[in-house]
Design a protein around this motif. Sequence first.
Motif, short mmCIF file in Angstrom:
data_model
loop_
_atom_site.label_atom_id
_atom_site.label_comp_id
_atom_site.label_asym_id
_atom_site.label_seq_id
_atom_site.Cartn_x
_atom_site.Cartn_y
_atom_site.Cartn_z
N GLY A 162 -4.12 -1.07 2.24
CA GLY A 162 -3.29 -2.18 1.80
C GLY A 162 -3.61 -3.48 2.52
N SER B 106 -2.86 4.17 3.22
CA SER B 106 -2.26 2.89 2.84
C SER B 106 -2.18 1.89 3.98
CB SER B 106 -0.85 3.14 2.27
OG SER B 106 -0.04 3.82 3.22
N LEU C 81 -1.30 4.12 -2.01
CA LEU C 81 -2.74 4.04 -1.86
C LEU C 81 -3.19 5.04 -0.80
CD1 LEU C 81 -3.34 0.17 -1.78
CD2 LEU C 81 -3.75 1.73 -3.69
N GLY D 13 0.82 -1.21 0.00
CA GLY D 13 0.00 0.00 0.00
C GLY D 13 0.85 1.26 0.00
N ARG D 14 1.93 1.26 0.79
CA ARG D 14 2.84 2.39 0.81
C ARG D 14 3.57 2.52 -0.53
NH1 ARG D 14 3.26 6.46 4.29
NH2 ARG D 14 5.53 6.30 4.51
#
Length: 362
Positions: free
Chosen positions: A227, A223, A220, A215-216
């Motif tokens: 994520g 995140s 996102l 996610g990072r």
Amino acid sequence: MSGKAIPLKAGKKRIIGHDGWGPLALALLIGTIGGFVFDWLRMPLAWMLGACVFSTVAAFFGLRIGMRVRLRQGMIIILGVLLGSGFTPDLVQRLGEWAVSLCVLTGMTMTGASLCYVWLRVFTGWDRVTCYFASMPGGLNDMTIMGGALGGDERSIALAHALRILTVVLTIPIWYRLVNGAQTSVLTMVHGPTGNDWKDYAVLIACGIAGAAVGRLLRLPASFMMGPMIASAIVHLGGLTDSQPPGVLVAAAQVVVGTGIGCRFVGTNFDRLHKEMAASIGAAVLLIGCAVGFAMITVALTGLNLDATVLSYAPGGFAEMSLIGLALGIEIAMVATHHLFRLFLIILTGPLVFRTFLRRAP
């Protein structure tokens, strides 16, 4: 550490409220006591709301409390994994039954957010960015983070969402208790056994770590929640596990997140917030009215259960409404699907709509 209060903008990557281990320990103690009290009162989402209410009151009274953002992010990962566990193979098979309801939910989200935006612009002194992200009917943590990143006032956004959640989760269970005689209890949901073995724990931990990292990497929105939620949803849809994080850990995560909300109000003058608080509660009532009205339209079109539809549309978020639905014996699969859908809708389209229509507005 000096125990000095950190300005929100300057310290938002490291600390919320006062710096130091002492303020952190005091905040967690107050939040935990609040969780226990709300749990004893059998309130819905007791650990988060109790921690939020008690720590907010402590902040208003000038107690030196603080929250480390790293700790909060770690606990948000746990909640993200929990959110993803709401996706099961059974939900995919039933999506067709809820297609009309999900379409109506999209219209309700847009209508409710628009009404709340206008309401907050009229009855508060907040700027456009703050009003926009405060008007969203979901995603407290996500909207606070996004709104702050785009120049909004994080404290005001958090205030509006905290009061939205508080209003919704206190109103709906009380309504069902008074009208239908329903009894709500979070004891079995928080303390009940999970039945997880070491493989389940390994999968859940992998979802949290890998999901947060990816996610990072992909940048996102929110995140640390999005994520792990996506990773958890994938493994649950794939049938690799049907487990959830242990109730004690979820309760601890709720305490940390709820306490972090309260710590946002360190240094805030209560007397200067009464107008904004009244407006935020009014916005929450507007959203509840929209939820009930659009739910009645959906039931007329589809014949779905009214109680399940109202709870699916209620502006309280996935975790809150899912826990309440479980306590009230309402169809949890439908509630979970609708709130996850709305969460994705808000997180993925909210910033885009803002940049397209509001950022350049005069």
